[in-house]
Design a protein around this motif. Structure first.
Motif, PDB file in Angstrom:
ATOM      1  N   ASN A 116       0.844  -1.193   0.000  1.00  0.00           N
ATOM      2  CA  ASN A 116       0.000   0.000   0.000  1.00  0.00           C
ATOM      3  C   ASN A 116       0.878   1.242   0.000  1.00  0.00           C
ATOM      4  OD1 ASN A 116      -2.438   1.323  -0.066  1.00  0.00           O
ATOM      5  ND2 ASN A 116      -3.153   0.598   1.917  1.00  0.00           N
ATOM      6  N   GLN A 117       0.327   2.343  -0.495  1.00  0.00           N
ATOM      7  CA  GLN A 117       1.101   3.559  -0.673  1.00  0.00           C
ATOM      8  C   GLN A 117       0.317   4.759  -0.153  1.00  0.00           C
ATOM      9  OE1 GLN A 117       2.928   3.206  -4.429  1.00  0.00           O
ATOM     10  NE2 GLN A 117       3.969   5.183  -4.388  1.00  0.00           N
ATOM     11  N   LEU A 118       1.035   5.766   0.322  1.00  0.00           N
ATOM     12  CA  LEU A 118       0.399   6.943   0.887  1.00  0.00           C
ATOM     13  C   LEU A 118      -0.034   7.942  -0.187  1.00  0.00           C
ATOM     14  CD1 LEU A 118       2.722   7.855   3.917  1.00  0.00           C
ATOM     15  CD2 LEU A 118       0.528   6.680   3.996  1.00  0.00           C
ATOM     16  N   VAL A 119      -1.097   8.692   0.147  1.00  0.00           N
ATOM     17  CA  VAL A 119      -1.525   9.857  -0.621  1.00  0.00           C
ATOM     18  C   VAL A 119      -1.923  10.937   0.380  1.00  0.00           C
ATOM     19  CG1 VAL A 119      -2.373   8.527  -2.598  1.00  0.00           C
ATOM     20  CG2 VAL A 119      -3.940   9.091  -0.719  1.00  0.00           C
ATOM     21  N   VAL A 120      -2.105  12.156  -0.118  1.00  0.00           N
ATOM     22  CA  VAL A 120      -2.691  13.212   0.708  1.00  0.00           C
ATOM     23  C   VAL A 120      -4.185  13.207   0.435  1.00  0.00           C
ATOM     24  CG1 VAL A 120      -2.748  15.659   1.264  1.00  0.00           C
ATOM     25  CG2 VAL A 120      -0.592  14.601   0.567  1.00  0.00           C
ATOM     26  N   GLY A 132       1.029  18.846  -3.107  1.00  0.00           N
ATOM     27  CA  GLY A 132       2.107  17.948  -2.692  1.00  0.00           C
ATOM     28  C   GLY A 132       2.414  18.126  -1.227  1.00  0.00           C
ATOM     29  N   LEU A 133       3.430  17.426  -0.755  1.00  0.00           N
ATOM     30  CA  LEU A 133       3.756  17.456   0.668  1.00  0.00           C
ATOM     31  C   LEU A 133       4.162  18.847   1.152  1.00  0.00           C
ATOM     32  CD1 LEU A 133       5.735  14.132   1.294  1.00  0.00           C
ATOM     33  CD2 LEU A 133       3.327  14.637   1.741  1.00  0.00           C
ATOM     34  N   ALA A 134       4.857  19.609   0.319  1.00  0.00           N
ATOM     35  CA  ALA A 134       5.310  20.931   0.750  1.00  0.00           C
ATOM     36  C   ALA A 134       4.143  21.829   1.140  1.00  0.00           C
ATOM     37  CB  ALA A 134       6.135  21.594  -0.351  1.00  0.00           C
ATOM     38  N   ALA A 163      10.974  14.216   1.605  1.00  0.00           N
ATOM     39  CA  ALA A 163      10.647  15.478   0.944  1.00  0.00           C
ATOM     40  C   ALA A 163      11.273  16.679   1.639  1.00  0.00           C
ATOM     41  CB  ALA A 163       9.133  15.646   0.884  1.00  0.00           C
ATOM     42  N   GLY A 164      11.880  16.471   2.797  1.00  0.00           N
ATOM     43  CA  GLY A 164      12.443  17.576   3.554  1.00  0.00           C
ATOM     44  C   GLY A 164      11.387  18.510   4.114  1.00  0.00           C
ATOM     45  N   VAL A 165      10.217  17.971   4.401  1.00  0.00           N
ATOM     46  CA  VAL A 165       9.100  18.778   4.901  1.00  0.00           C
ATOM     47  C   VAL A 165       8.978  18.606   6.410  1.00  0.00           C
ATOM     48  CG1 VAL A 165       6.595  19.096   4.861  1.00  0.00           C
ATOM     49  CG2 VAL A 165       7.837  18.681   2.727  1.00  0.00           C
ATOM     50  N   ARG A 166       8.890  19.707   7.112  1.00  0.00           N
ATOM     51  CA  ARG A 166       8.680  19.690   8.556  1.00  0.00           C
ATOM     52  C   ARG A 166       7.348  20.344   8.852  1.00  0.00           C
ATOM     53  NH1 ARG A 166      12.040  16.759   7.782  1.00  0.00           N
ATOM     54  NH2 ARG A 166      14.211  16.682   8.493  1.00  0.00           N
ATOM     55  N   LEU A 167       6.506  19.646   9.573  1.00  0.00           N
ATOM     56  CA  LEU A 167       5.210  20.231   9.917  1.00  0.00           C
ATOM     57  C   LEU A 167       4.766  19.745  11.282  1.00  0.00           C
ATOM     58  CD1 LEU A 167       2.753  17.907   9.558  1.00  0.00           C
ATOM     59  CD2 LEU A 167       3.296  18.267   7.159  1.00  0.00           C
ATOM     60  N   THR A 168       3.892  20.513  11.890  1.00  0.00           N
ATOM     61  CA  THR A 168       3.299  20.135  13.165  1.00  0.00           C
ATOM     62  C   THR A 168       1.849  19.753  12.910  1.00  0.00           C
ATOM     63  OG1 THR A 168       4.712  21.676  14.382  1.00  0.00           O
ATOM     64  CG2 THR A 168       2.719  20.881  15.500  1.00  0.00           C
ATOM     65  N   GLY A 210       5.356  12.140  -5.257  1.00  0.00           N
ATOM     66  CA  GLY A 210       6.429  11.226  -5.617  1.00  0.00           C
ATOM     67  C   GLY A 210       7.097  10.546  -4.445  1.00  0.00           C
ATOM     68  N   GLU A 211       7.197  11.247  -3.316  1.00  0.00           N
ATOM     69  CA  GLU A 211       7.906  10.678  -2.167  1.00  0.00           C
ATOM     70  C   GLU A 211       7.200   9.465  -1.574  1.00  0.00           C
ATOM     71  OE1 GLU A 211       8.886  14.984  -2.613  1.00  0.00           O
ATOM     72  OE2 GLU A 211       7.020  13.846  -2.465  1.00  0.00           O
ATOM     73  N   SER A 212       5.947   9.228  -1.952  1.00  0.00           N
ATOM     74  CA  SER A 212       5.238   8.063  -1.416  1.00  0.00           C
ATOM     75  C   SER A 212       5.902   6.760  -1.849  1.00  0.00           C
ATOM     76  CB  SER A 212       3.775   8.083  -1.844  1.00  0.00           C
ATOM     77  OG  SER A 212       3.653   7.896  -3.246  1.00  0.00           O
ATOM     78  N   ALA A 213       6.641   6.813  -2.968  1.00  0.00           N
ATOM     79  CA  ALA A 213       7.342   5.610  -3.429  1.00  0.00           C
ATOM     80  C   ALA A 213       8.445   5.195  -2.463  1.00  0.00           C
ATOM     81  CB  ALA A 213       7.935   5.852  -4.817  1.00  0.00           C
ATOM     82  N   ARG A 214       8.854   6.113  -1.595  1.00  0.00           N
ATOM     83  CA  ARG A 214       9.886   5.806  -0.598  1.00  0.00           C
ATOM     84  C   ARG A 214       9.280   5.201   0.657  1.00  0.00           C
ATOM     85  NH1 ARG A 214      14.153   9.571  -1.390  1.00  0.00           N
ATOM     86  NH2 ARG A 214      15.159   8.686   0.470  1.00  0.00           N
TER      87      ARG A 214
END
Length: 260
Positions: A116-120, A132-134, A163-168, A210-214
């Motif tokens: 299984n793979q992630l999506v937003v 996207g994640l950003a 993705a280098g994304v930081r979020l709370t 794209g990062e969901s493939a990781r």
């Protein structure tokens, strides 16, 4: 209280809980050929296809029934290790399955059922204009994630790091159903969940990234050492791993395991 008594108490509580949700009831006899009930603990993201497969299995095997306990994989694994009665465990990650096999609760090696793979996940129409994640880290955007100790949360952390994304996050939930509930209620703008969960939901859309493939999760399945109906458990596992079972799972958005 001794460990044995604690396990007995937990097992009893779970039987009551299963009965209250329509998955339990009076004890049914178990035959040597697998007749009778099979109790399956499965990741919440498997709810729709496994419910269908349980019905198909029962229809193809008169005298056999399947009872499900769906939830966060980590919580289900903890219940199994603490002595909850179950025949089969289907987890949303190898790491979660490993806690069960390392505890000696598996009857044999697990096998990968699907991936299984992630999506937003966003409301239909994507009012927050997330691409996207950003975008999840933009000021004012609220996000629901799964807690990192459960597979969907661990996968989300891997994808965000890639993705280098930081979020709370606005909330951390114990499974994908909890994250989706926050989105449906309008309490958040987006949720990081599995592709299959968005496909099964109404009023929601999926934003691929794209990062969901990781962060693709393998879903292993195993017959448990203390299964009350081992023959039925093996038959159910064989059924969901068959070509017909895989067809139901892939129709729900899951990916076949490597080699299938």
């Amino acid at each position: 209280m001794t460990v044995r008594r604690v396990r007995a108490a937990l097992a009893g509580m779970l039987v009551v809980a299963l009965g209250a949700t329509g998955c339990g009831g009076p004890a049914e006899p178990v035959g040597p050929d697998g007749a009778g009930p099979v109790t399956v603990f499965a990741a919440a993201s498997l709810t729709e296809p496994f419910t269908r497969l349980g019905e198909d299995y029962a229809a193809a095997h008169p005298g056999r029934t399947v009872r499900f306990n769906f939830g966060g994989s980590s919580g289900l694994a903890a219940q199994i290790i603490q002595g909850a009665p179950a025949d089969v465990f289907a987890a949303a990650s190898p790491a979660t399955m490993k806690t069960v096999t390392d505890a000696g609760e598996a009857a044999g090696p697990s096998t990968v059922l699907v991936r299984n793979q992630l999506v937003v996940a966003v409301p239909r129409g994507n009012p927050a204009r997330i691409t996207g994640l950003a975008d999840l880290a933009r000021p004012g955007v609220t996000v629901a994630l799964c807690a990192e100790q459960v597979p969907c949360g661990a996968a989300a952390r891997t994808a965000l790091d890639a993705a280098g994304v930081r979020l709370t996050p606005a909330t951390l939930e114990q499974d994908v159903r909890g994250a989706l509930a926050k989105l449906r209620l309008g309490e958040v703008d987006a949720a990081l969940v599995y592709r299959t969960d968005v496909r099964a939901a109404t009023g929601l859309a999926a934003v691929e990234f794209g990062e969901s493939a990781r962060a693709v999760n393998d879903y292993p399945i195993v017959v448990l050492r203390t299964a009350g109906n081992p023959a039925g458990a093996r038959a159910f596992v064989d059924f969901v791993r068959s070509d017909a079972g895989l067809a139901v799972l892939t129709a729900a958005g899951f990916q076949p395991p490597a080699g299938r």
